[in-house]
Scaffold this active site. Structure first.
Site, mmCIF file in Angstrom:
data_model
loop_
_atom_site.group_PDB
_atom_site.id
_atom_site.type_symbol
_atom_site.label_atom_id
_atom_site.label_comp_id
_atom_site.label_asym_id
_atom_site.label_seq_id
_atom_site.Cartn_x
_atom_site.Cartn_y
_atom_site.Cartn_z
ATOM 1 N N ASP A 133 29.330 23.108 12.823
ATOM 2 C CA ASP A 133 29.015 21.695 13.001
ATOM 3 C C ASP A 133 28.912 21.241 14.456
ATOM 4 O OD1 ASP A 133 28.339 19.182 12.022
ATOM 5 O OD2 ASP A 133 30.398 18.478 12.004
ATOM 6 N N CYS A 173 10.377 22.952 -2.156
ATOM 7 C CA CYS A 173 10.333 21.530 -2.519
ATOM 8 C C CYS A 173 9.104 21.212 -3.369
ATOM 9 C CB CYS A 173 10.300 20.650 -1.270
ATOM 10 S SG CYS A 173 11.905 20.485 -0.473
HETATM 11 C C1 B12 Z 1 23.467 15.234 13.991
HETATM 12 C C2 B12 Z 1 23.855 15.554 12.573
HETATM 13 C C3 B12 Z 1 23.756 14.528 11.637
HETATM 14 C C4 B12 Z 1 23.074 13.200 11.931
HETATM 15 C C5 B12 Z 1 21.550 13.426 11.900
HETATM 16 C C6 B12 Z 1 21.061 14.065 10.572
HETATM 17 C C7 B12 Z 1 19.955 15.078 10.682
HETATM 18 N N1 B12 Z 1 19.189 15.177 9.619
HETATM 19 O O1 B12 Z 1 19.856 15.793 11.670
HETATM 20 C C8 B12 Z 1 23.634 12.292 10.808
HETATM 21 C C9 B12 Z 1 24.900 11.611 11.311
HETATM 22 C C10 B12 Z 1 22.702 11.235 10.267
HETATM 23 C C11 B12 Z 1 24.040 13.352 9.770
HETATM 24 C C12 B12 Z 1 24.139 13.079 8.425
HETATM 25 C C13 B12 Z 1 24.479 14.029 7.464
HETATM 26 N N2 B12 Z 1 24.937 15.259 7.694
HETATM 27 CO CO1 B12 Z 1 24.910 16.093 9.463
HETATM 28 N N3 B12 Z 1 24.784 17.099 11.050
HETATM 29 C C14 B12 Z 1 24.313 16.846 12.236
HETATM 30 C C15 B12 Z 1 24.394 18.085 13.156
HETATM 31 C C16 B12 Z 1 25.626 17.942 14.038
HETATM 32 C C17 B12 Z 1 23.137 18.345 14.007
HETATM 33 C C18 B12 Z 1 21.821 18.322 13.193
HETATM 34 C C19 B12 Z 1 20.603 18.286 14.077
HETATM 35 O O2 B12 Z 1 20.443 19.100 14.961
HETATM 36 N N4 B12 Z 1 19.736 17.291 13.871
HETATM 37 C C20 B12 Z 1 18.558 17.069 14.649
HETATM 38 C C21 B12 Z 1 17.329 17.103 13.766
HETATM 39 C C22 B12 Z 1 16.073 16.800 14.569
HETATM 40 O O3 B12 Z 1 17.242 18.413 13.323
HETATM 41 P P1 B12 Z 1 16.756 18.831 11.871
HETATM 42 O O4 B12 Z 1 17.340 18.002 10.799
HETATM 43 O O5 B12 Z 1 17.028 20.289 11.807
HETATM 44 O O6 B12 Z 1 15.236 18.473 11.965
HETATM 45 C C23 B12 Z 1 14.316 19.475 11.799
HETATM 46 C C24 B12 Z 1 13.363 19.234 10.661
HETATM 47 O O7 B12 Z 1 13.444 17.888 10.251
HETATM 48 C C25 B12 Z 1 12.051 19.682 11.232
HETATM 49 N N5 B12 Z 1 10.992 18.693 11.191
HETATM 50 C C26 B12 Z 1 10.953 17.492 11.750
HETATM 51 N N6 B12 Z 1 9.796 16.883 11.511
HETATM 52 C C27 B12 Z 1 9.079 17.710 10.754
HETATM 53 C C28 B12 Z 1 7.820 17.568 10.212
HETATM 54 C C29 B12 Z 1 7.301 18.603 9.472
HETATM 55 C C30 B12 Z 1 5.951 18.445 8.902
HETATM 56 C C31 B12 Z 1 8.067 19.798 9.275
HETATM 57 C C32 B12 Z 1 7.530 20.903 8.485
HETATM 58 C C33 B12 Z 1 9.342 19.927 9.835
HETATM 59 C C34 B12 Z 1 9.826 18.874 10.551
HETATM 60 O O8 B12 Z 1 12.236 20.004 12.612
HETATM 61 C C35 B12 Z 1 13.486 19.527 13.058
HETATM 62 C C36 B12 Z 1 14.084 20.423 14.137
HETATM 63 O O9 B12 Z 1 14.623 21.631 13.630
HETATM 64 C C37 B12 Z 1 24.559 19.230 12.087
HETATM 65 C C38 B12 Z 1 25.378 20.449 12.562
HETATM 66 C C39 B12 Z 1 24.534 21.347 13.465
HETATM 67 N N7 B12 Z 1 25.060 21.708 14.605
HETATM 68 O O10 B12 Z 1 23.424 21.705 13.108
HETATM 69 C C40 B12 Z 1 25.231 18.491 10.899
HETATM 70 C C41 B12 Z 1 24.804 18.895 9.475
HETATM 71 C C42 B12 Z 1 23.312 18.994 9.462
HETATM 72 N N8 B12 Z 1 25.203 17.758 8.658
HETATM 73 C C43 B12 Z 1 25.592 18.072 7.479
HETATM 74 C C44 B12 Z 1 25.870 17.147 6.436
HETATM 75 C C45 B12 Z 1 26.620 17.682 5.224
HETATM 76 C C46 B12 Z 1 25.451 15.812 6.546
HETATM 77 C C47 B12 Z 1 25.467 14.723 5.445
HETATM 78 C C48 B12 Z 1 25.113 15.240 4.057
HETATM 79 C C49 B12 Z 1 26.877 14.060 5.438
HETATM 80 C C50 B12 Z 1 27.034 12.898 4.509
HETATM 81 N N9 B12 Z 1 27.131 13.112 3.208
HETATM 82 O O11 B12 Z 1 27.136 11.760 4.945
HETATM 83 C C51 B12 Z 1 24.408 13.713 5.985
HETATM 84 C C52 B12 Z 1 22.988 14.027 5.470
HETATM 85 C C53 B12 Z 1 21.924 13.106 5.986
HETATM 86 C C54 B12 Z 1 20.546 13.786 6.065
HETATM 87 N N10 B12 Z 1 19.645 13.446 5.150
HETATM 88 O O12 B12 Z 1 20.320 14.604 6.953
HETATM 89 C C55 B12 Z 1 25.598 19.584 7.277
HETATM 90 C C56 B12 Z 1 24.381 19.965 6.417
HETATM 91 C C57 B12 Z 1 24.618 21.149 5.523
HETATM 92 C C58 B12 Z 1 23.345 21.513 4.800
HETATM 93 N N11 B12 Z 1 23.493 22.061 3.614
HETATM 94 O O13 B12 Z 1 22.270 21.305 5.286
HETATM 95 C C59 B12 Z 1 25.525 20.110 8.768
HETATM 96 C C60 B12 Z 1 24.755 21.403 8.967
HETATM 97 C C61 B12 Z 1 26.991 20.286 9.235
HETATM 98 C C62 B12 Z 1 27.605 21.590 8.731
HETATM 99 N N12 B12 Z 1 27.987 22.475 9.657
HETATM 100 O O14 B12 Z 1 27.731 21.845 7.567
HETATM 101 N N13 B12 Z 1 24.213 14.554 10.340
HETATM 102 S S1 SF4 Z 2 14.861 16.292 -3.732
HETATM 103 FE FE1 SF4 Z 2 14.018 16.555 -1.681
HETATM 104 S S2 SF4 Z 2 14.968 18.430 -0.914
HETATM 105 FE FE2 SF4 Z 2 15.237 18.430 -3.142
HETATM 106 S S3 SF4 Z 2 13.454 19.561 -3.931
HETATM 107 FE FE3 SF4 Z 2 12.929 17.387 -3.959
HETATM 108 S S4 SF4 Z 2 11.877 17.085 -1.996
HETATM 109 FE FE4 SF4 Z 2 12.990 18.999 -1.813
#
Ligand code: B12
Ligand code: SF4
Ligand code: SF4
Length: 340
Positions: free
Chosen positions: A130, A184
């Site tokens: 995390d 998905c």
């Molecule tokens: C910051 C953070 C948050 C933030 C931002 C959420 C987010 N989605 O990033 C907030 C506080 C909102 C949050 C919420 C939650 N979190 Co959080 N969070 C983190 C943290 C610390 C960093 C994530 C990160 O780097 N985000 C930055 C974004 C930009 O990265 P990304 O989501 O990977 O985005 C990618 C894609 O979206 C993609 N993308 C973007 N645009 C597009 C467009 C297209 C067309 C395509 C194909 C791809 C694409 O590229 C991006 C870059 O890789 C991680 C731990 C870690 N070190 O990874 C935990 C983590 C992601 N969180 C976790 C959890 C459990 C949650 C919650 C469920 C908690 C809750 N119940 O309240 C919620 C879920 C909300 C959600 N829908 O994401 C878990 C997820 C586990 C899992 N199975 O995925 C993690 C991994 C922690 C852990 N070690 O277990 N979190």
């Molecule tokens: S609910 Fe969201 S993450 Fe789950 S299969 Fe449907 S589109 Fe994918």
């Protein structure tokens, strides 16, 4: 296959077994490369979608490239821990991950044990769960654990959406797994389920609108226009991940530490002192929001779901010395009175 390659495969198999026997339910390996989604991460930061989580914009190059985190890293191990459990019915919903004892403690102690095993094979390692400079979801996808769904979280074919993730960088050379495929399809249930429109399109999320961000990470007042949409969420939000059809095979976690602990009604939380907070939430992840944040959230929940019986406690909170709590309580009183 050469003898060296065979050794690597059997080492990986024994590491997988060790991880499973430590209680992890998913294990995979990938090479230490910059994920293809790194450009998306940069875009996200440029658009300020991380909100007040300033640390996400720091050390960007290091966060996106594991070779800058551990010199000589040859493999990245991704681990998953199942935390699924049915949620207790209560006013003031708490996200499933935060219902019991803080998962970081359990995860980190397991990671430590796992690293001792890695070290016995000669590896130098860096474990993260995390809080480290690792993109854990793209890493887990590369290592074959599952795919990043349209809500951006990792979905596992068997455990669904209820996996904590951890990552170990190691200098051991292990054969990589195949990356997981996106399954998905045409589904968009998670996008439809989001109360605030934080999932701005498939695979895109704006943390500034996310209830999880607003109720846990955000300090200060919750923006007025989002308060009604926060609904009954007291701490975190599971709406998008709970809506996913891939949860159908999820099985309850065996970790007793994750069992829900008692938590009073939001109206009772309003009367808590710092001592109450420290005593009642000892060892829980919910402490992250601090007493002020929890009271602020309780006011929002009461403003959205409360009735006349909640008015006296809110009137006291409206005089709180903390401005954020006092203002949230005044808002809640206005909402309840408008409904009466
Ligand atoms: C910051 C953070 C948050 C933030 C931002 C959420 C987010 N989605 O990033 C907030 C506080 C909102 C949050 C919420 C939650 N979190 Co959080 N969070 C983190 C943290 C610390 C960093 C994530 C990160 O780097 N985000 C930055 C974004 C930009 O990265 P990304 O989501 O990977 O985005 C990618 C894609 O979206 C993609 N993308 C973007 N645009 C597009 C467009 C297209 C067309 C395509 C194909 C791809 C694409 O590229 C991006 C870059 O890789 C991680 C731990 C870690 N070190 O990874 C935990 C983590 C992601 N969180 C976790 C959890 C459990 C949650 C919650 C469920 C908690 C809750 N119940 O309240 C919620 C879920 C909300 C959600 N829908 O994401 C878990 C997820 C586990 C899992 N199975 O995925 C993690 C991994 C922690 C852990 N070690 O277990 N979190
Ligand atoms: S609910 Fe969201 S993450 Fe789950 S299969 Fe449907 S589109 Fe994918
Ligand atoms: S956690 Fe809640 S608010 Fe955040 S994206 Fe998911 S459904 Fe929307």
């Amino acid at each position: 296959m050469s003898k060296g390659q065979q050794n690597d495969v059997s080492l990986k198999d024994s590491l997988r077994e060790a991880a499973l026997s430590l209680g992890f339910c998913a294990f995979g390996v990938c090479a230490p490369s910059v994920p293809v989604t790194a450009a998306r991460y940069r875009e996200w930061i440029e658009q300020g979608e991380q909100g007040g989580m300033d640390w996400m914009a720091r050390d960007l190059e290091r966060r996106l490239d594991p070779t800058q985190v551990l010199k000589g890293v040859k493999s990245v191990i991704s681990l998953g821990l199942n935390y699924y459990q049915p949620k207790p019915e209560r006013r003031g919903e708490v996200a499933a991950y935060a219902l019991g004892g803080d998962y970081h403690k359990l995860f980190n102690s397991r990671l430590k044990q796992f690293c001792e095993i890695l070290r016995s094979h000669g590896g130098e390692n860096r474990p993260y769960a995390d809080t480290g400079p690792i993109l854990e979801k793209p890493t887990a996808q590369l290592a074959g654990l599952g795919w990043q769904g349209k809500h951006t979280n990792l979905v596992h074919e068997k455990f669904g959406n209820w996996l904590f993730l951890g990552t170990v960088l190691t200098t051991l050379d292990l054969p990589p797994d195949a990356p997981a495929k996106d399954r998905c399809g045409s589904c968009h249930r998670c996008i439809d389920a989001c109360p605030t429109g934080a999932i701005t399109g498939p695979y895109r999320m704006d943390a500034r609108r996310c209830i999880s961000y607003l109720t846990i990470e955000h300090r200060g007042a919750i923006p007025l226009e989002l308060r009604a949409l926060v609904g009954g969420h007291l701490y975190g939000c599971d709406d998008c991940i709970a809506a996913c059809p891939w949860n159908r095979w999820a099985v309850a976690t065996k970790e007793e530490r994750f069992s829900p602990r008692p938590l009073p009604d939001p109206v009772v939380l309003l009367g808590w002192t710092q001592e109450d907070f420290d005593r009642e939430l000892a060892g829980m992840a919910m402490r992250r929001t601090k007493l002020q944040g929890l009271k602020r959230n309780a006011c929002i929940v009461l403003g959205n779901t409360g009735a006349v019986g909640d008015v006296p406690a809110l009137e006291v909170a409206a005089l709180d010395e903390d401005e954020v709590v006092a203002e949230a309580a005044q808002w809640a009183l206005g909402q309840i009175r408008a409904r009466l």
